[in-house]
Design an enzyme around this catalytic site. Structure first.
Site, PDB file in Angstrom:
ATOM      1  CB  SER A  63      16.601  23.678  -1.368  1.00 56.98           C
ATOM      2  OG  SER A  63      16.113  24.770  -0.600  1.00 56.98           O
ATOM      3  CD  GLU A 200      22.562  27.530  -6.608  1.00 53.30           C
ATOM      4  OE1 GLU A 200      22.787  26.427  -6.077  1.00 53.30           O
ATOM      5  OE2 GLU A 200      21.410  27.915  -6.895  1.00 53.30           O
TER       6      GLU A 200
END
Length: 285
Positions: A63, A200
């Site tokens: 990320s 997730e």
């Protein structure tokens, strides 16, 4: 490299906190069903220092492509980028287990390619392990690395590196077929030797089922508070971005506070109120 330490006489990251015993991969694995694991992302020395005493795991996530570099997705992130930031986080931490995401294209081609990439990550950063996205197809890779001394955290459900295949970032597991597929993925990764799994962007009931059915800890993000732990992107939970995903709770508004501080600074510079007598060096007599 991992052996480098901060010079506390010159570093702005000063003072360096007193070293404490670092958690281990077996300690993380043994937290299954016990006190929830606390996991956050970190990409820099200073952020690692601030998070370290409060967390069990620091994830150097891919990320960083969006958070640090302003890239449109995680796909352009390179192994060199992950290693540079991973080494920084290891240097800035003493307590947490540090894990590093394997970026897109660094592990999918073959078992040997995955080992070469992961071995480089471990050797050049000093991290405790790696995280890899993917389900049943990646199970042989998880086993191959685990059997050769590289601890692996799995990642199932919404897998950002597969966003083009998934068709977006929406929650996964809403259909019976997808529900069954994600459970099978989690089982396969756990059976292959993953010491933990990130789930997730999956519906809550699916996250609960995965947590109950696999033997290793399941760490949720956009999943369920019944998981064995939680992870968020630190900059999201601190309120550094205007857009906040549904599954994120903003624990602060750092963007607003930074903006206000800079506004005050700018005003004092323009009015010549800064620097004041305390910030300048008087001439010696």
């Amino acid at each position: 490299m991992s052996h480098l330490t901060l010079d506390t006489a010159t570093s702005r990251a000063n003072p360096t906190p007193a070293p404490m015993k670092r958690l281990t991969i077996p300690a993380i694995r043994n937290r299954k069903g016990k006190e929830p694991l606390v996991m956050l992302t970190a990409y820099t020395v200073r952020m690692a220092q601030l998070l370290d005493t409060h967390c069990d795991i620091l994830l150097v996530g891919d990320s960083l492509g969006q958070v640090i570099y302003g890239l449109p997705s995680t796909l352009p992130v390179t192994l060199d980028m992950m290693i540079a930031h991973g080494a920084a986080v290891v240097r800035g931490s003493y307590h947490s287990v540090v894990l590093i995401d394997m970026p897109f294209g660094s592990y999918e081609a073959s078992l040997e390619a995955a080992f070469a990439s992961a071995a480089r990550v471990m050797a050049e950063t000093g991290a405790a392990g790696v995280k890899m996205e993917g389900g049943e197809a990646m199970a042989p890779t998880v086993r191959f690395l685990s059997e050769r001394g590289i601890p692996v955290m799995g990642h199932v459900g919404l897998t950002p590196q597969a966003v083009n295949t998934l068709g977006g970032y929406g929650a996964r597991g809403r259909t019976n077929a997808e529900h069954a597929k994600i459970i099978a993925d989690a089982r396969a990764i756990a059976d292959a030797g993953a010491f933990a799994i990130v789930a997730e962007g999956v519906v809550e009931t699916l996250a609960n089922t995965i947590t109950a059915e696999v033997s290793c800890p399941v760490i949720g993000i956009g999943a369920s508070n019944q998981c064995d732990g939680q992870v968020l992107v630190t900059e999201d939970m601190l309120g550094l971005f205007e857009r906040t995903p549904r599954f994120v709770k903003r624990f602060d508004d750092l963007a607003g506070r930074i903006s206000a501080a800079v506004e005050t600074y700018a005003a004092e510079v323009r009015s010549r109120a800064f620097p004041g007598p305390e910030q300048v060096y008087p001439a010696r007599d």
